[in-house]
Every structure is written in C-alpha cells, then in structure tokens.
Design a protein around this motif. Structure first.
Motif, PDB file in Angstrom:
ATOM      1  N   ALA A 155      -8.399  -5.314  -2.115  1.00  0.00           N
ATOM      2  CA  ALA A 155      -8.039  -4.022  -1.539  1.00  0.00           C
ATOM      3  C   ALA A 155      -9.203  -3.050  -1.650  1.00  0.00           C
ATOM      4  N   MET A 199      -5.101   3.055   0.580  1.00  0.00           N
ATOM      5  CA  MET A 199      -5.479   1.679   0.281  1.00  0.00           C
ATOM      6  C   MET A 199      -5.341   0.827   1.534  1.00  0.00           C
ATOM      7  N   THR A 254       0.246   6.359  -3.572  1.00  0.00           N
ATOM      8  CA  THR A 254      -0.603   5.482  -2.764  1.00  0.00           C
ATOM      9  C   THR A 254      -0.021   5.373  -1.363  1.00  0.00           C
ATOM     10  N   CYS A 289       0.805  -1.217   0.000  1.00  0.00           N
ATOM     11  CA  CYS A 289       0.000   0.000   0.000  1.00  0.00           C
ATOM     12  C   CYS A 289       0.841   1.271   0.000  1.00  0.00           C
TER      13      CYS A 289
END
Length: 129
Positions: free
Chosen positions: A64, A54, A21, A9
């Motif tokens: 996810a 995420m 992210t 993530c």
C-alpha cells in the motif's frame, strides 16, 4: 477485487490504522497533504497527522502507498523567506556545485553518488580521450 481494495482502505473511525483512512482521491473536504498545503501558502504548523489516504501499490513491501493528511483549518501560513535564509540557501547550492577535490564550480549540481566532479572521479578516461 476493487470493492475489497476499497474496504481495506476505508476506515473513517481509525479503528484499524490508528488514524482515519480513506481510499485514494476520496478524502473529505478540510484535509490536505503537505504539498497541497504548500500550494495554498500554508504549512502543517506542528499539528499531528489528522488522517491518511491509501491505495494499493504492488511495488511496496506493505502493498500500500500512504499519504498523510493535515487539517486545513489548523494550518498556519508559510514563514516568509528572509535575506539570511536566501543567503544560506545560496551558499548551500554553491557547495553542491563545487567539486571538493579540484575546487571548480560548475553550473549544475554534482552527482552525490560520486561526491566529486566527473573529471576527478574518472581521470583515466579523460587522459585516454
């Protein structure tokens, strides 16, 4: 396992997913979701997605869950509701509460799965009672 999830993530450059992210709840300051912007009286204002957060989610096919983030400094104020918008909203809510078959207006929104009031959807059960 936690460090592996964190690694999947964490992509601040955007090389893997195309946008920066970050793991859930670990986004840097200056970014906000649509709901967070709205709570501050702001809207994205046409700007593209700037980043995403995420986290792992077992119930999804991808595994996810993603929330898109927008830059707070580029956000614009929410447009105020005009009297015409309030009127249009009232008519839309009236349509959701009115049965198209018997034309009765209820105090609650009718179920969209039925498309009509319960009395019209199940008339045989009402006669038996």
């Amino acid at each position: 396992m936690t460090s592996l999830t964190f690694a999947k993530c964490y992509d601040p450059t955007g090389a893997r997913y195309g946008v920066p992210t970050f793991p859930w709840r670990l986004a840097p300051d200056g970014y906000a979701t649509r709901r967070q912007l709205r709570a501050s009286g702001l809207r994205p204002g046409g700007q593209p997605v700037a980043a995403q957060v995420m986290r792992r989610h077992r119930g999804r096919k991808s595994g996810a869950q993603v929330a898109y983030l927008y830059r707070v400094d580029c956000a614009k104020p929410v447009r105020p509701m005009t009297s015409r918008k309030w009127g249009a909203l009232a008519l839309a809510m009236l349509a959701r509460r009115t049965c198209p078959q018997c034309r009765v207006t209820y105090s609650y929104c009718l179920p969209t799965s039925l498309g009509m009031c319960i009395l019209c959807a199940y008339p045989e059960e009402q006669r038996a009672a």
